[in-house]
Design an enzyme around this catalytic site. Structure first.
Site, PDB file in Angstrom:
ATOM      1  CG  PHE A 117      -6.679  57.548  -1.276  1.00  0.00           C
ATOM      2  CD1 PHE A 117      -7.031  56.469  -2.072  1.00  0.00           C
ATOM      3  CD2 PHE A 117      -5.736  58.442  -1.757  1.00  0.00           C
ATOM      4  CE1 PHE A 117      -6.459  56.294  -3.329  1.00  0.00           C
ATOM      5  CE2 PHE A 117      -5.155  58.278  -3.006  1.00  0.00           C
ATOM      6  CZ  PHE A 117      -5.519  57.211  -3.798  1.00  0.00           C
ATOM      7  CD  GLN A 231       1.981  64.318  -1.989  1.00  0.00           C
ATOM      8  OE1 GLN A 231       1.279  64.167  -2.986  1.00  0.00           O
ATOM      9  NE2 GLN A 231       1.472  64.513  -0.788  1.00  0.00           N
ATOM     10  CG  HIS A 233       3.054  58.595  -4.464  1.00  0.00           C
ATOM     11  ND1 HIS A 233       3.104  57.251  -4.215  1.00  0.00           N
ATOM     12  CD2 HIS A 233       1.748  58.896  -4.641  1.00  0.00           C
ATOM     13  CE1 HIS A 233       1.866  56.761  -4.233  1.00  0.00           C
ATOM     14  NE2 HIS A 233       1.032  57.732  -4.485  1.00  0.00           N
ATOM     15  CG  LEU A 243       1.336  57.035  -9.114  1.00  0.00           C
ATOM     16  CD1 LEU A 243       1.993  57.363  -7.784  1.00  0.00           C
ATOM     17  CD2 LEU A 243       0.270  58.073  -9.445  1.00  0.00           C
ATOM     18  CD  GLU A 246      -2.205  57.679  -0.646  1.00  0.00           C
ATOM     19  OE1 GLU A 246      -1.250  58.371  -1.041  1.00  0.00           O
ATOM     20  OE2 GLU A 246      -3.074  58.108   0.120  1.00  0.00           O
ATOM     21  NE  ARG A 277      -0.201  60.292  -2.098  1.00  0.00           N
ATOM     22  CZ  ARG A 277      -0.834  60.727  -3.172  1.00  0.00           C
ATOM     23  NH1 ARG A 277      -0.547  61.901  -3.682  1.00  0.00           N
ATOM     24  NH2 ARG A 277      -1.763  59.981  -3.732  1.00  0.00           N
ATOM     25  CG  HIS A 345       3.002  62.081  -6.835  1.00  0.00           C
ATOM     26  ND1 HIS A 345       2.763  61.510  -8.064  1.00  0.00           N
ATOM     27  CD2 HIS A 345       1.788  62.212  -6.242  1.00  0.00           C
ATOM     28  CE1 HIS A 345       1.452  61.299  -8.200  1.00  0.00           C
ATOM     29  NE2 HIS A 345       0.838  61.732  -7.121  1.00  0.00           N
ATOM     30  NE  ARG A 380      -1.781  66.407  -4.287  1.00  0.00           N
ATOM     31  CZ  ARG A 380      -2.065  65.152  -4.635  1.00  0.00           C
ATOM     32  NH1 ARG A 380      -3.216  64.608  -4.312  1.00  0.00           N
ATOM     33  NH2 ARG A 380      -1.184  64.420  -5.301  1.00  0.00           N
TER      34      ARG A 380
END
Lengths: 570, 247
Positions: A117, A231, A233, A243, A246, A277, A345, A380
């Protein structure tokens, strides 16, 4: 006046809230727990999380690595003691979810599998195909049904925290079915209401993510911490904002500009698609500005390409993405690239809370996205938030249970008066309001577009100052709203108005906190202050409510333990 | 070119003043081919009539909130594209077979009780200690129950089920599918705890195998199969020894 009394009251029925409720029962099975949620718990926005939950479970991984990745990802704005506790608890919580039945995807030996990730230096994102949030939420909700101590108030909308002598003793909530305004008291209250994505127009967040818990705490005098850290994304579907996980990049997908080029080589060559991100979203916007994005009916976009992964891997690891492509874009991701662009996001900021979820108000706790316990800092890392909901939901549940086991019952007198005040406010400011002409929908849409324009991926003083003026004007207009719906039964125009009231308030904390932070750190990128400035700004913002629109800003030190801030290069 | 428009008729019902539900028409712009029926409802609520009530959240087919009857068929309105109906008008009604709370909002408390009644949690004779780590489970073992774990509780299957329409005591498709999800899970030993509810007179034997539940499921769950398989369970498991998964 009578009202329902509990030991622990949880506001919100998503992953953090349900985990908190179960932890409270486990800590003391004699406690009576209430869960107040404005939707049936399985509708909570946890359901939309896709990619996975991070936990250092594999023998080649370590707590230290997970902690460092998280702290570096946070651009050093994370509280390091909190991160260190988090990485130790996350594997236990992921195993606990397994015991409760979560269908984690497995390795050939039957152990819980992990995938790469963004920003994580090793494979530590545990997943249930690409519907991890859905499976975790349904698992924990269905498990909660076996606890007779948990009393649910589904579709009850919390409008106010009951605070008496700086002690939180419950909430006022509207039972949406009957329209009744009721007080529900408890010795401890846990806010677990999720995010605020709906203050933006282009967001992955569902309709219910309106910052309720943040606004409730803010009104009660709790500071909102690091609200400038929003954030974006990198991969949302144009138009809907749905969404695209990721995990698509974790499994090997490429991001391509209109020249077919993996443009991230210019921005983050060592990580490419597995960068964090904030950096990838900025790279995409920079490419758009250089004219290297695709032009579509719903704005500029890039291609996210998984065609080289092959149908078998896509069906095994990313079946929901294939379904979303088919359903919402009319493409088959096995054969076609996916159009994507950066989309709001997640809120790193939130209710100021400590490592056990405790806020500065006695008896009030917060967990999950609505809280800021200091884990996520400026940015994050993907898959840390599902784990955060588990770890800090459980911590808040235990702390709330401990308090509820030792303090005396809530007195009736102050609650009766507070309930009467709040009932009057809901009537006079909303239901019985006469002569208003402003539509809730219009003000909401203007707020959302102003937030997109002024507090997006890149910010400037000029843009943020304009945003504060726009939000101030919208707040004035909000005083003149009209509510056409006079029904007591399931009055969603009333709840939409209450949500908009919350959203305008939390939007202001975003705008003013962002305006004040004159540096670029994590997701907060100022064109006029492009560098990180540790000497001045290695500190948390705390926004406190005042009588005016403008919050009072205070600052608090970031707790550094083992990881000295250094340049954030990947 | 003139702006495209479309007529949306929706159920209106306010128990505070209405005796029976009625339909109300709205003529709204159909400005983008990507619009879904939920976008039309949101347009009406934001710009035409703020009093229209309905449930929705994720608008990506996973939260299960926005199920309604669209031209007589149970659908998630977030995934029902207007272009598939235009230029015809679209009639949106609350999911059938449920009491109406308000406008397009149904009363689903009955399902919430049924869900709890099938004990949708892992049941073990002995809890496996957390310190012992995870249960080993292969992807093949997950495939045994996977599809039944995909249920989003959207209630489309109950709206499509003629048996539930006649007798709402019937346990019904989603609850049976979820019971099946746990019964088939290699970590679970709770089959016999669930069988009394599944096998009773309102359990799986009420199903007349019309199969509409599986047709309308937006997530590819096959509740009809769960019901047929459970019928087998309720017969064979009473004669065979229990505890096929006693570890």
């Amino acid at each position: 006046m009578d009202f329902e009394s509990y030991d622990v009251l949880v506001v919100g029925g998503g992953l953090a809230g349900i985990r908190a409720a179960i932890a409270a029962v486990d800590a003391n099975p004699r406690l009576k727990i209430a869960m107040v949620s404005k939707v049936y718990p399985m509708r909570s926005h946890t359901v939309s999380a896709e990619g996975g939950a991070a936990a250092a479970l594999r023998p080649e991984d370590s707590y230290e690595n997970h902690a460092f990745d998280t702290i570096k990802g946070a651009d050093y704005l994370a509280d390091q003691d909190v991160v260190e506790a988090f990485v130790r608890e996350a594997p236990i919580e992921v195993i606990q979810m397994e015991h409760w039945g979560c269908p984690w995807s497995r390795d050939p030996d039957g152990k819980i599998s992990a995938r790469p990730f963004g920003g994580m230096t090793t494979w530590r994102t545990c997943f249930a195909a690409d519907k991890t949030g859905f499976h975790m939420l349904h698992t924990v909700f269905q498990t909660s049904l076996k606890y007779s101590q948990i009393h649910r108030h589904d579709e009850a909308f919390a409008t106010k925290l009951l605070v008496e002598d700086s002690r939180c003793v419950g909430v006022v909530a509207i039972d949406m079915r009957s329209g009744r305004v009721q007080a529900i008291t408890a010795k401890s209250v846990i806010l677990a209401t999720g995010g605020l994505g709906r203050v933006y127009a282009f967001t992955t967040n569902g309709n219910i993510c309106t910052g309720d818990g943040m606004a409730l705490a803010y009104r009660a005098g709790v500071g909102l911490k690091d609200m400038e850290m929003v954030q974006f994304h990198p991969t949302g579907l144009p138009f809907t904002g749905i969404l695209i996980t990721e995990a698509v990049r974790g499994e090997g997908g490429y991001l391509l500009n209109k020249d077919g080029e993996r443009f991230l080589k210019r921005y983050i060559p060592n990580k490419m698609e597995l960068g964090p991100r904030d950096i990838i979203s900025r790279a995409m916007v920079t490419e758009f500005e250089a004219g290297r994005g695709f032009e579509g009916p719903h704005g500029k976009y890039m291609h996210l390409d998984v065609r080289h992964l092959g149908e078998d891997k896509i069906d095994a690891k990313l079946p929901f993405m294939r379904e979303l492509g088919r359903e919402f874009v009319g493409i088959d991701i096995v054969k076609d690239p996916i159009p994507v662009r950066p989309v709001m996001h997640y809120m790193m900021g939130g209710v100021d809370a400590d490592i056990s979820g405790a806020t500065p108000i006695a008896g009030l706790y917060a967990a999950g996205e609505c809280a800021n316990v200091g884990l996520n800092g400026g940015n994050r890392l993907g898959s840390n938030s599902l784990s955060e909901c588990l770890v800090f939901g459980a911590a808040a549940g235990r702390a709330a249970a401990e308090r509820a086991s030792s303090v005396g019952p809530v007195g009736a007198n102050p609650v009766t008066a507070l309930l009467a005040d709040e009932t009057r406010r809901i009537r006079s400011s909303f239901l019985d309001k006469k002569g208003g002409e402003e539509r809730i929908g219009t003000i909401r849409e203007e707020m959302q577009h102003d937030m997109d324009a002024g507090a997006g991926v890149f910010r400037t003083r000029e843009g943020l100052e304009k945003l504060t003026r726009q939000l101030g004007a919208l707040r004035d207009r909000f005083e003149k709203i009209k509510i056409e719906d006079s029904s007591r039964t399931f009055n969603t125009e009333l709840t939409a108005a209450l949500e908009l009231d919350f959203m305008l308030e939390v939007s202001e904390t975003i705008a003013y906190s962002a305006l004040a932070r004159e540096e670029s750190r994590g997701a907060h990128a100022r064109r006029d202050f492009p560098e990180r400035d540790d000497a001045k700004w290695l500190k948390h913002t705390l926004a406190f409510r005042t009588d005016r629109a403008e919050p009072r800003l205070e600052y608090a030190d970031v707790r550094i333990t083992n990881f000295k801030p250094q340049a954030r290069t990947y | 070119m003139a702006e495209k428009r479309i007529t949306i008729r929706t159920t209106r019902f306010d128990p505070d003043k209405d005796k029976v539900p009625r339909l109300q028409s709205y003529d709204i712009p159909f400005s983008d081919d990507s619009m879904v029926v939920l976008d039309a409802l949101n347009h009406i609520k934001a710009h035409v009539d703020g009093s229209l009530s309905y449930r929705w959240s994720c608008r990506m087919g996973i939260c299960g909130s926005c199920g309604m009857m669209v031209n007589g068929v149970p659908k998630l309105t977030c995934s029902a594209f207007m272009r598939d109906y235009w230029p015809r008008s679209i009639t949106v009604e609350p999911l059938q077979n449920f009491p109406i709370v308000r406008d397009l909002v149904i009363d689903m408390e009955d399902f919430m009780h049924k869900l709890k009644s099938i004990k949708p949690w892992i049941i073990r004779k002995q809890e496996y200690p957390l310190g012992a780590g995870e249960h080993r489970q292969t992807m093949d073992q997950i495939d045994e129950f996977r599809q039944f774990s995909e249920c989003i509780n959207c209630m489309l299957c109950y709206a499509a089920c003629p048996v539930y329409g006649l007798n709402n005591e019937f346990l019904g498709p989603a609850a049976t599918a979820l019971a099946r999800r746990y019964n088939l899970d290699s970590r679970d030993q709770g089959l016999k705890d669930r069988l009394p509810v599944l096998a009773n007179s309102e359990g799986v034997w009420e199903c007349s195998f019309v199969g509409e539940c599986s047709v309308v499921c937006p997530k590819g769950v096959d509740p009809a199969k769960a019901i047929q398989q459970t019928k087998l369970d309720t017969t064979t498991r009473f004669v065979l020894p229990y505890g096929n998964r006693e570890e």
